[in-house]
Design a protein around this motif. Structure first.
Motif, mmCIF file in Angstrom:
data_model
loop_
_atom_site.group_PDB
_atom_site.id
_atom_site.type_symbol
_atom_site.label_atom_id
_atom_site.label_comp_id
_atom_site.label_asym_id
_atom_site.label_seq_id
_atom_site.Cartn_x
_atom_site.Cartn_y
_atom_site.Cartn_z
ATOM 1 N N THR A 15 0.871 -1.152 0.075
ATOM 2 C CA THR A 15 -0.005 -0.072 -0.017
ATOM 3 C C THR A 15 0.970 1.222 0.033
ATOM 4 O OG1 THR A 15 -0.028 -0.070 2.225
ATOM 5 C CG2 THR A 15 -1.909 -1.018 0.955
ATOM 6 N N SER A 16 2.038 1.106 0.787
ATOM 7 C CA SER A 16 2.846 2.438 0.806
ATOM 8 C C SER A 16 3.457 2.729 -0.569
ATOM 9 C CB SER A 16 3.706 2.172 1.812
ATOM 10 O OG SER A 16 4.531 1.170 1.758
ATOM 11 N N PHE A 17 3.727 1.682 -1.345
ATOM 12 C CA PHE A 17 4.161 2.046 -2.712
ATOM 13 C C PHE A 17 3.164 2.771 -3.583
ATOM 14 C CE2 PHE A 17 4.490 0.833 -7.078
ATOM 15 C CZ PHE A 17 5.811 0.918 -7.595
ATOM 16 N N LEU A 18 2.064 2.177 -3.420
ATOM 17 C CA LEU A 18 1.000 2.782 -4.271
ATOM 18 C C LEU A 18 0.675 4.483 -3.717
ATOM 19 C CD1 LEU A 18 -1.487 -0.122 -4.662
ATOM 20 C CD2 LEU A 18 -0.061 0.646 -6.461
ATOM 21 N N GLU A 19 0.618 4.329 -2.659
ATOM 22 C CA GLU A 19 0.288 5.687 -1.982
ATOM 23 C C GLU A 19 1.389 6.731 -2.299
ATOM 24 O OE1 GLU A 19 -1.009 9.137 -0.110
ATOM 25 O OE2 GLU A 19 1.051 8.096 0.272
ATOM 26 N N GLU A 20 2.752 6.334 -2.244
ATOM 27 C CA GLU A 20 3.675 7.317 -2.581
ATOM 28 C C GLU A 20 3.693 7.363 -4.041
ATOM 29 O OE1 GLU A 20 5.469 9.106 -0.553
ATOM 30 O OE2 GLU A 20 6.536 9.938 -2.137
ATOM 31 N N ALA A 21 3.758 6.411 -4.914
ATOM 32 C CA ALA A 21 3.660 6.787 -6.309
ATOM 33 C C ALA A 21 2.334 7.529 -6.747
ATOM 34 C CB ALA A 21 3.694 5.495 -6.912
ATOM 35 N N PHE A 22 1.314 7.063 -6.601
ATOM 36 C CA PHE A 22 -0.051 7.907 -7.092
ATOM 37 C C PHE A 22 -0.366 8.865 -6.411
ATOM 38 C CE2 PHE A 22 0.318 3.543 -9.084
ATOM 39 C CZ PHE A 22 0.751 4.105 -10.218
ATOM 40 N N GLY A 23 -0.413 8.880 -4.830
ATOM 41 C CA GLY A 23 -0.832 9.928 -4.080
ATOM 42 C C GLY A 23 0.120 10.849 -4.074
ATOM 43 N N GLY A 24 1.587 10.443 -4.171
ATOM 44 C CA GLY A 24 2.585 11.501 -4.273
ATOM 45 C C GLY A 24 2.761 12.448 -5.567
ATOM 46 N N LEU B 42 -7.546 -3.100 -6.903
ATOM 47 C CA LEU B 42 -6.487 -1.941 -6.677
ATOM 48 C C LEU B 42 -6.932 -0.434 -7.300
ATOM 49 C CD1 LEU B 42 -3.195 -3.803 -7.851
ATOM 50 C CD2 LEU B 42 -3.695 -2.874 -5.548
ATOM 51 N N VAL B 43 -7.598 -0.713 -8.442
ATOM 52 C CA VAL B 43 -7.789 0.617 -9.125
ATOM 53 C C VAL B 43 -8.450 1.460 -8.355
ATOM 54 C CG1 VAL B 43 -9.397 1.520 -11.182
ATOM 55 C CG2 VAL B 43 -8.072 -0.575 -11.439
ATOM 56 N N ASN B 44 -9.856 1.085 -7.469
ATOM 57 C CA ASN B 44 -10.404 1.868 -6.501
ATOM 58 C C ASN B 44 -9.411 2.280 -5.473
ATOM 59 O OD1 ASN B 44 -12.861 1.988 -7.609
ATOM 60 N ND2 ASN B 44 -13.634 0.241 -6.537
ATOM 61 N N GLU B 45 -8.395 1.659 -5.003
ATOM 62 C CA GLU B 45 -7.715 1.741 -4.067
ATOM 63 C C GLU B 45 -6.697 3.143 -4.458
ATOM 64 O OE1 GLU B 45 -5.337 -1.631 -2.318
ATOM 65 O OE2 GLU B 45 -3.985 -0.301 -1.409
ATOM 66 N N ILE B 46 -6.290 2.907 -5.724
ATOM 67 C CA ILE B 46 -5.585 3.870 -6.092
ATOM 68 C C ILE B 46 -6.219 5.223 -6.198
ATOM 69 C CG2 ILE B 46 -3.839 4.428 -8.132
ATOM 70 C CD1 ILE B 46 -3.232 1.583 -8.432
ATOM 71 N N GLN B 47 -7.439 5.209 -6.728
ATOM 72 C CA GLN B 47 -8.109 6.453 -6.956
ATOM 73 C C GLN B 47 -8.430 7.132 -5.676
ATOM 74 O OE1 GLN B 47 -10.974 4.697 -9.673
ATOM 75 N NE2 GLN B 47 -10.079 5.396 -11.423
ATOM 76 N N GLU B 48 -8.479 6.454 -4.765
ATOM 77 C CA GLU B 48 -8.692 6.869 -3.327
ATOM 78 C C GLU B 48 -7.527 7.620 -2.975
ATOM 79 O OE1 GLU B 48 -10.241 3.939 -0.357
ATOM 80 O OE2 GLU B 48 -12.025 3.615 -1.777
ATOM 81 N N TYR B 49 -6.261 7.131 -3.186
ATOM 82 C CA TYR B 49 -5.000 7.650 -2.718
ATOM 83 C C TYR B 49 -5.137 9.184 -3.489
ATOM 84 C CZ TYR B 49 -3.449 3.347 -0.929
ATOM 85 O OH TYR B 49 -3.351 2.143 -0.270
ATOM 86 N N ILE B 50 -5.245 8.942 -4.805
ATOM 87 C CA ILE B 50 -5.525 10.296 -5.660
ATOM 88 C C ILE B 50 -6.439 11.164 -5.229
ATOM 89 C CG2 ILE B 50 -5.589 11.120 -7.795
ATOM 90 C CD1 ILE B 50 -4.377 8.634 -8.977
#
Lengths: 177, 104
Positions: B59-68, B92-100
């Motif tokens: 999760t931290s990879f995804l958050e840093e990459a896309f949330g970042g 995963l798609v929804n999860e990443i969209q939430e980070y964004i």
């Protein structure tokens, strides 16, 4: 397999007997086709009720049966020792791969369970499992390169795993109450 | 334009920051995602992120990459440019969209 064969044989014998009795009646009983409207209606109503009784809540039963299988998969994942045990000095690359695959497997099972959530009234239970799983994967993700720390956190990870396992048991009990 | 993370970066994404080890979210964002994102944005194209083929995503990879990326360039701009594909793990798609979107 043997049980299925016995059931098939019984079904064939019953069907043959029914057809035999039908043919016998048509040939021997001259009044066989002389039926009143009331008799026809009685037959139709009986068949309709029998059909409704067998199909009633059939969709929900199927959904519960499939949800139960998915729950069993989730329990198998969280009960596996690799889910919460990290050994420092082991092949960390392989351990990370295994962790990634089981996490994905869990997430996919959870998505299926979420689909059934509304239909079977499981929203709160699924939400709880989701929260525990999110806590689990966030914790591991934050310490992915520190197996020493992860190994010392086994109790915490095991607690999360057991919370999920218990909630799964509770859901299955709900199905039969 | 497309980024296939498993082939263009790694099959085993790591933690959040570079100082936490190889294949971090920060490394992915700075070396691959951000340059491609800017290129796609300037051309007015969409950038497809194919998440399949690897061994899962911390999760931290995804958050840093896309949330970042959303923290730096704005959530609306990132949402409008990136398209995600994940057949292996559709959630995963929804999860990443939430980070964004949480960066709005």
């Amino acid at each position: 397999m043997r049980k299925r064969r016995v059931v098939t044989v019984i079904a064939i014998v019953l069907a043959a007997a029914t057809i035999g009795v039908g043919i016998y009646n048509v040939v021997k009983n001259k009044n066989f086709w002389n039926v009143s409207v009331a008799q026809v209606l009685t037959l139709l109503v009986t068949i309709s009720i029998a059909f409704w009784a067998t199909q009633f809540k059939n969709d929900q039963r199927s959904a519960k049966a499939h949800a139960e299988k998915v729950i069993a998969k989730i329990q198998a994942i969280v009960s596996c020792e690799e889910f919460y045990t990290f050994i420092p000095g082991c092949n960390e690359e392989d351990a990370k791969k295994n962790y990634g695959i089981s996490q994905r497997k869990f997430a996919n099972c959870l998505s299926v369970l979420e689909e059934y959530g509304k239909q079977l009234g499981l929203q709160d239970d699924v939400k709880y499992i989701d929260e525990q799983f999110t806590e689990y994967k966030t914790f591991i993700s934050d310490h992915l390169n520190d197996f020493d720390y992860l190994s010392k956190s086994e109790a915490h990870l095991r607690r999360l795993s057991e919370n999920i396992d218990s909630k799964c048991d509770q859901i299955v009990v709900k199905f039969y109450n | 334009m497309i980024i296939r993370i498993a082939t263009d970066f790694t099959e085993t994404p790591g933690a959040r920051y570079r100082n936490e080890g190889d294949f971090s979210g920060e490394e992915f964002r700075e070396s691959i995602l951000e340059p491609k994102f800017l290129e796609a944005k300037n051309k007015g194209e969409q950038l497809t992120i194919d998440l399949d083929g690897g061994y899962g995503y911390p999760t931290s990879f995804l958050e840093e990459a896309f949330g970042g990326l959303a923290r730096k360039h704005g959530a609306d701009s990132v949402s409008a440019t990136l398209v995600f594909v994940s057949r292996d793990e559709p959630s995963l798609v929804n999860e990443i969209q939430e980070y964004i979107t949480s960066q709005k």
